[in-house]
Design a protein around this motif. Structure first.
Motif: not given
Length: 408
Positions: A35, A38, A173, A201, A224, A364
């Motif tokens: 992840n 994130s 996203y 992202h 991120k 996630e």
């Protein structure tokens, strides 16, 4: 159907030109982080940098450290480092506040520059915070403005001479889909509209060329793929051609032309400094600096190549081994149209993410039915792709469960 087994992926890791970067992250032995789209993993160097900042600079020099250690300059020096990663010449990126606050600043600035135009055009599947900010600006700050939400594919057709600014995420996203920045910029400029991109992202994993693509405005986050840590400050980009005229609504003292003259009236600083507001979040900022410094050492071409290979292998395995259990791939199949994460759809997504976590695979959930796998190329291995799909296949086969129980 492929007959490749785990040794194939181990061999890819042995040949990986970016493999050494994994050792520079502080990763636990019992978990696999999938992840990073994130929250990136902590670089080992971050601990030493934070310790030095607190124990030496803050402890020894106290208030003088703002000048003796360049604390006040960090928003622009770190901004230039980010600028290098996203294809921006120095003096166009500054760090500070959250991505949402920076979006608010630039959206207000864009509407001021585009006086006489009313429409803020955006994608109805844009990141929710971006939509909220756009609605808030139209309602509270520019009540004459209106926000129009359309499908991303129809953005070019929705452009007209009333569109002041287009607000879009470069990488979706949810699905990881990449929007064509250069093409959209050209179409918008042809009717006199500006474009404000959210790079959260994409920066650090997808090649960006903001200056070459004639980008107007952009924002992004630092936690991120830039590995700046939880709550790392965001950044904003303003093209050099817009800097002399852009105004921002949060006119704090560090955006003043001479902040330490303590004048009663506001005069904006020249250049990108006019987009700053208050004191920089110093500890978060030095942590972000370490993450960016590590990311910047990697060859961008190798990063993109490995990212594409990781996501391609994940999609291939998901199609072969997870599709029979009801998993479908939402991410684009063409690498050029796909960012650094893969999204799967399954009705029992919540339970699957929770079960994966108990086995050490940190993916996630995006409600109601999406599983996201962020494959950060600097610390995710090819064998992690194999192992995570193997674990998910076993979970699906052993306990399919009742998908209705997973709906919110």
């Amino acid at each position: 159907m492929t007959t490749r087994g785990r040794p194939f992926y181990e061999a890819l890791d042995a040949q990986d030109e970016l493999a050494a970067f994994r050792d520079e992250f502080d990763l636990p032995d019992d978990r696999v982080f999938l992840n990073g789209n994130s929250l990136g993993a902590p670089p080992k160097s971050t601990w030493d940098r934070l310790s030095r900042t607190v124990r030496q600079e803050w402890h020894q020099d106290m208030n003088a450290a703002w000048w003796t250690h360049g604390w006040l300059d960090l928003p622009t020096t770190v901004g230039d480092r980010i600028g290098h990663l996203v294809g921006a010449a120095p003096g166009q990126v500054v760090v500070g506040e959250s991505t949402s606050v920076n979006l608010f600043k630039l959206l207000c600035g864009a509407l001021q520059l585009q006086s006489g135009r009313r429409t803020v055009l955006t994608d109805h599947d844009n990141f929710p915070s971006d939509l909220y900010i756009a609605d808030g600006v139209a309602h509270h700050v520019h009540p004459g403005a209106q926000v129009t939400r359309v499908d991303a594919d129809t953005i070019p057709d929705a452009l007209d001479e009333d569109v002041a600014v287009v607000v879009l995420s470069h990488v979706d996203y949810r699905t990881g889909r990449i929007l064509p920045m250069n093409e959209i910029n050209k179409r918008a400029h042809a009717v006199g509209s500006l474009v404000l991109w959210d790079l959260s992202h994409s920066a650090g994993v997808v090649p960006l060329a903001l200056d070459t693509d004639d980008t107007d405005l952009a924002v992004g986050c630092g936690y991120k793929y830039l590995n700046g840590g939880p709550g790392a400050p965001g950044y904003l980009y303003v093209s050099t051609r817009l800097l002399p005229d852009i105004q921002q609504p949060i006119t704090g003292w560090l955006g003043h032309a001479a902040p330490f003259s303590f004048e009663a009236d506001y005069r904006p600083a020249p250049g990108i400094g006019r987009l700053t507001t208050g004191c920089p979040p110093l500890l978060s900022l030095v942590a972000l600096d370490e993450g960016i410094s590590l990311t910047a050492r990697a060859d961008p071409a190798l990063v993109r190549a490995k990212s594409s290979a990781l996501t391609e292998l994940f999609i291939e395995l998901a199609g072969e081994r997870l599709a029979p259990h009801g998993c479908s791939v939402l991410s684009p199949r063409t690498p050029a149209h796909r960012g650094g994460h893969v999204a799967l759809r399954h009705r029992a997504a919540r339970r699957l993410v929770e079960r994966l976590a108990t086995e050490g695979y940190m993916a996630e959930l995006r409600v109601p039915d999406l599983l996201r796998f962020g494959l950060s190329p600097l610390f995710v291995r090819y064998v992690d792709v194999w192992d995570s799909v193997t674990a998910l296949e076993r979970i699906l086969a052993d306990a399919p469960g009742d998908p209705a129980e997973d709906q919110p």
